[in-house]
Write a protein that holds these residues in place. Structure first.
Motif, PDB file in Angstrom:
ATOM      1  N   GLU A  45      85.594 -82.534  95.088  1.00 50.34           N
ATOM      2  CA  GLU A  45      84.339 -82.089  95.698  1.00 50.34           C
ATOM      3  C   GLU A  45      84.518 -81.611  97.133  1.00 50.34           C
ATOM      4  N   ALA A  46      85.530 -82.109  97.808  1.00 53.79           N
ATOM      5  CA  ALA A  46      85.784 -81.697  99.200  1.00 53.79           C
ATOM      6  C   ALA A  46      86.202 -80.236  99.288  1.00 53.79           C
ATOM      7  N   TYR A  47      86.591 -79.653  98.165  1.00 51.51           N
ATOM      8  CA  TYR A  47      87.062 -78.261  98.124  1.00 51.51           C
ATOM      9  C   TYR A  47      86.088 -77.327  97.394  1.00 51.51           C
ATOM     10  N   THR A  48      85.042 -77.911  96.799  1.00 55.12           N
ATOM     11  CA  THR A  48      84.132 -77.099  95.977  1.00 55.12           C
ATOM     12  C   THR A  48      82.663 -77.273  96.341  1.00 55.12           C
ATOM     13  N   SER A  49      82.327 -78.339  97.022  1.00 57.76           N
ATOM     14  CA  SER A  49      80.925 -78.697  97.243  1.00 57.76           C
ATOM     15  C   SER A  49      80.351 -78.048  98.495  1.00 57.76           C
ATOM     16  N   GLN A  50      79.147 -77.497  98.384  1.00 60.00           N
ATOM     17  CA  GLN A  50      78.461 -76.956  99.557  1.00 60.00           C
ATOM     18  C   GLN A  50      78.108 -78.065 100.531  1.00 60.00           C
ATOM     19  N   ASP A  51      77.775 -79.236 100.019  1.00 60.22           N
ATOM     20  CA  ASP A  51      77.456 -80.369 100.900  1.00 60.22           C
ATOM     21  C   ASP A  51      78.657 -80.740 101.759  1.00 60.22           C
ATOM     22  N   TRP A  52      79.846 -80.804 101.165  1.00 60.85           N
ATOM     23  CA  TRP A  52      81.056 -81.108 101.933  1.00 60.85           C
ATOM     24  C   TRP A  52      81.310 -80.032 102.986  1.00 60.85           C
ATOM     25  N   PHE A  53      81.153 -78.787 102.557  1.00 59.43           N
ATOM     26  CA  PHE A  53      81.365 -77.670 103.484  1.00 59.43           C
ATOM     27  C   PHE A  53      80.431 -77.782 104.678  1.00 59.43           C
ATOM     28  N   ASP A  54      79.165 -78.068 104.423  1.00 56.91           N
ATOM     29  CA  ASP A  54      78.177 -78.185 105.506  1.00 56.91           C
ATOM     30  C   ASP A  54      78.514 -79.350 106.438  1.00 56.91           C
ATOM     31  N   ARG A  55      78.979 -80.445 105.864  1.00 53.63           N
ATOM     32  CA  ARG A  55      79.350 -81.600 106.687  1.00 53.63           C
ATOM     33  C   ARG A  55      80.549 -81.281 107.579  1.00 53.63           C
ATOM     34  N   GLU A  56      81.493 -80.528 107.040  1.00 50.97           N
ATOM     35  CA  GLU A  56      82.648 -80.130 107.855  1.00 50.97           C
ATOM     36  C   GLU A  56      82.229 -79.227 109.011  1.00 50.97           C
ATOM     37  N   GLN A  57      81.296 -78.317 108.749  1.00 52.16           N
ATOM     38  CA  GLN A  57      80.823 -77.454 109.823  1.00 52.16           C
ATOM     39  C   GLN A  57      80.207 -78.267 110.946  1.00 52.16           C
ATOM     40  N   GLU A  58      79.481 -79.305 110.580  1.00 50.56           N
ATOM     41  CA  GLU A  58      78.811 -80.148 111.579  1.00 50.56           C
ATOM     42  C   GLU A  58      79.777 -81.095 112.280  1.00 50.56           C
ATOM     43  N   THR A  59      80.643 -81.746 111.516  1.00 50.97           N
ATOM     44  CA  THR A  59      81.441 -82.836 112.081  1.00 50.97           C
ATOM     45  C   THR A  59      82.821 -82.422 112.579  1.00 50.97           C
ATOM     46  N   ILE A  60      83.350 -81.309 112.082  1.00 49.70           N
ATOM     47  CA  ILE A  60      84.684 -80.861 112.504  1.00 49.70           C
ATOM     48  C   ILE A  60      84.582 -79.642 113.407  1.00 49.70           C
ATOM     49  N   PHE A  61      84.069 -78.545 112.881  1.00 49.46           N
ATOM     50  CA  PHE A  61      84.116 -77.276 113.609  1.00 49.46           C
ATOM     51  C   PHE A  61      83.116 -77.207 114.756  1.00 49.46           C
ATOM     52  N   SER A  62      82.089 -78.027 114.713  1.00 52.82           N
ATOM     53  CA  SER A  62      81.145 -78.074 115.834  1.00 52.82           C
ATOM     54  C   SER A  62      81.583 -79.052 116.912  1.00 52.82           C
ATOM     55  N   ARG A  63      82.692 -79.771 116.669  1.00 55.86           N
ATOM     56  CA  ARG A  63      83.110 -80.822 117.595  1.00 55.86           C
ATOM     57  C   ARG A  63      84.570 -80.719 118.006  1.00 55.86           C
ATOM     58  N   THR A  64      85.179 -79.568 117.767  1.00 57.77           N
ATOM     59  CA  THR A  64      86.577 -79.368 118.160  1.00 57.77           C
ATOM     60  C   THR A  64      86.721 -78.018 118.860  1.00 57.77           C
ATOM     61  N   TRP A  65      87.818 -77.848 119.563  1.00 53.10           N
ATOM     62  CA  TRP A  65      88.112 -76.577 120.229  1.00 53.10           C
ATOM     63  C   TRP A  65      88.486 -75.533 119.188  1.00 53.10           C
ATOM     64  N   GLN A  66      87.917 -74.337 119.323  1.00 57.24           N
ATOM     65  CA  GLN A  66      88.161 -73.243 118.385  1.00 57.24           C
ATOM     66  C   GLN A  66      88.765 -72.033 119.100  1.00 57.24           C
ATOM     67  N   PHE A  67      89.745 -71.427 118.446  1.00 59.74           N
ATOM     68  CA  PHE A  67      90.398 -70.232 118.973  1.00 59.74           C
ATOM     69  C   PHE A  67      89.412 -69.063 119.001  1.00 59.74           C
ATOM     70  N   ALA A  68      89.392 -68.322 120.129  1.00 58.10           N
ATOM     71  CA  ALA A  68      88.471 -67.191 120.270  1.00 58.10           C
ATOM     72  C   ALA A  68      89.181 -65.862 120.470  1.00 58.10           C
ATOM     73  N   GLY A  69      90.373 -65.869 121.032  1.00 61.42           N
ATOM     74  CA  GLY A  69      91.074 -64.610 121.287  1.00 61.42           C
ATOM     75  C   GLY A  69      92.130 -64.791 122.348  1.00 61.42           C
ATOM     76  N   PHE A  70      92.658 -63.678 122.844  1.00 64.74           N
ATOM     77  CA  PHE A  70      93.654 -63.681 123.911  1.00 64.74           C
ATOM     78  C   PHE A  70      92.972 -63.329 125.233  1.00 64.74           C
ATOM     79  N   VAL A  71      93.549 -63.803 126.322  1.00 60.39           N
ATOM     80  CA  VAL A  71      92.939 -63.542 127.625  1.00 60.39           C
ATOM     81  C   VAL A  71      92.833 -62.053 127.903  1.00 60.39           C
ATOM     82  N   GLU A  72      93.757 -61.268 127.380  1.00 59.71           N
ATOM     83  CA  GLU A  72      93.709 -59.824 127.642  1.00 59.71           C
ATOM     84  C   GLU A  72      92.573 -59.136 126.893  1.00 59.71           C
TER      85      GLU A  72
END
Length: 378
Positions: free
Chosen positions: A7-34
């Motif tokens: 379910e962690a790989y197929t469920s929309q509920d799991w996906f939504d929880r990851e967006q909230e608990t992982i990707f909203s709470r960690t540093w994310q790559f945006a690009g290069f300084v140039e």
């Protein structure tokens, strides 16, 4: 056995929880300084539930804001752009300066007579620079970027990406029909390298890989294969990166939690950003930096390397099918194929994990534990 269930790989509920608990709470790559060079240059990036706007203000100071208008929440800017003098919402023309301050509201006197402009500045986010790359965090008071990466720093390559230049033609974007974690797990799986990639990554000695975790970050190193190393000055298809001592040469390919791989090799430095789109869909964006050198130097190096590569058999199954990813001679095509096949197999009632390589697949399940810890900590 696996830590995460199907379910962690197929469920929309799991996906939504990851967006909230992982990707909203960690540093994310945006690009290069140039990517940002002049006042008003900007880019946007999704960080979990948040779209973040990064720009250079009038003093060329980098700033980050949540990319939503304080009036009704419309997204302010899209993608990236150059030399904005101010930020105007496309919905009602509310306007902000490059410091995020609300400066103009149409029909303010008649429609918003008591509006305090200073109380409706853009929400701030965190932004930082590490190894010449821009990272964002939705929390304006996030733990520093330096602290986030400090555990893994000793295990990274001796590369100096700030002194390299982007190989723009090598920039690529792949839409993959697989959950983002399947792609990450494939990236850190040491077992498949000598098998799936036997005809495409033969330049590296997969038997001598060194791996582990520093905090939540995965690190990986393997030396060059002896025959490739013996004539590396001629064998490398690109000019060698001159900041790498010969005794440190090899492939450093960490996966920085949660979703940014680095490929630090003898001749290039690349980012491998895995972007979740849906439970069964992801995007991988790859950007590469190389040595600053003339076109002639690159052409000459490619000619010299031909002697090493010319007799290699790229189609290891001998199918002769140019459309077959396993006969393509492209390790990325090979990886995409197996990731998408794994995702499809999750639907089968016969799917199960039959066994786990005690050393070469151990990282996959440690990574699953790291993901589980974030999701369960919400």
């Amino acid at each position: 056995m696996p830590v995460l269930q199907v379910e962690a790989y197929t469920s929309q509920d799991w996906f939504d929880r990851e967006q909230e608990t992982i990707f909203s709470r960690t540093w994310q790559f945006a690009g290069f300084v140039e990517d940002l060079s002049d006042p008003g240059d900007y880019l946007t990036v999704q960080a979990g539930l948040n779209n973040i706007l990064v720009l250079l203000d009038e003093n060329k100071q980098m700033r980050a804001f949540h990319n939503i208008c304080r009036h009704r929440g419309t997204q302010l800017l899209r993608a990236s752009g150059k030399r904005k003098q101010f930020i105007t919402c496309p919905y009602h023309d509310w306007t902000y300066n490059l410091d995020g301050k609300l400066t103009a509201v149409p029909e303010r006197k008649s429609q918003f007579p008591d509006l305090d402009l200073d109380s409706l500045c853009l929400h701030k986010a965190s932004v930082g620079i590490w190894r010449g790359a821009i990272f964002v965090h939705p929390d304006p008071d996030a733990n520093s970027l330096a602290n986030w990466f400090s555990p893994v720093e000793p295990y990274l390559g001796p590369h100096k990406p700030e002194k390299l230049v982007e190989y723009v033609e090598g920039r690529s974007r792949h839409e993959i029909n697989a959950n983002w974690k399947i792609i990450v797990e494939n990236y850190i799986d040491g077992y498949h390298l000598a098998h799936l990639h036997s005809a495409t990554l033969f330049m590296y000695d997969h038997r001598r890989q060194q791996t582990g975790f520093a905090g939540n970050h995965f690190y990986f190193y393997e030396p060059l294969a002896k025959d490739y190393l013996a004539g590396i000055e001629n064998n490398s298809p690109l000019p060698l990166i001159d900041s790498i001592p010969k005794d440190k040469i090899g492939a450093y390919t960490p996966m920085l939690f949660p979703n940014l791989g680095l490929s630090e090799t003898e001749s290039s430095w690349s980012t491998f950003c895995v972007i979740p789109v849906a439970p069964d869909k992801s995007i991988v964006e790859i950007r590469t930096k190389v040595m600053p050198a003339s076109d002639w130097q690159y052409m000459t190096q490619e000619w010299k390397s031909w002697n090493f590569f010319k007799n290699r058999k790229w189609d290891k199954y001998g199918t002769g099918d140019a459309d077959d990813p396993l006969a393509s001679g492209d390790f990325m095509a090979e990886d995409i194929y197996v990731c998408e096949q794994q995702q499809r197999s999750l639907k089968s009632p016969y799917f199960s994990i039959g066994a786990i390589a005690k050393d070469l697949e151990r990282a996959v399940y440690q990574y699953q534990k790291n993901v589980q810890n974030y999701v369960e900590a919400r």
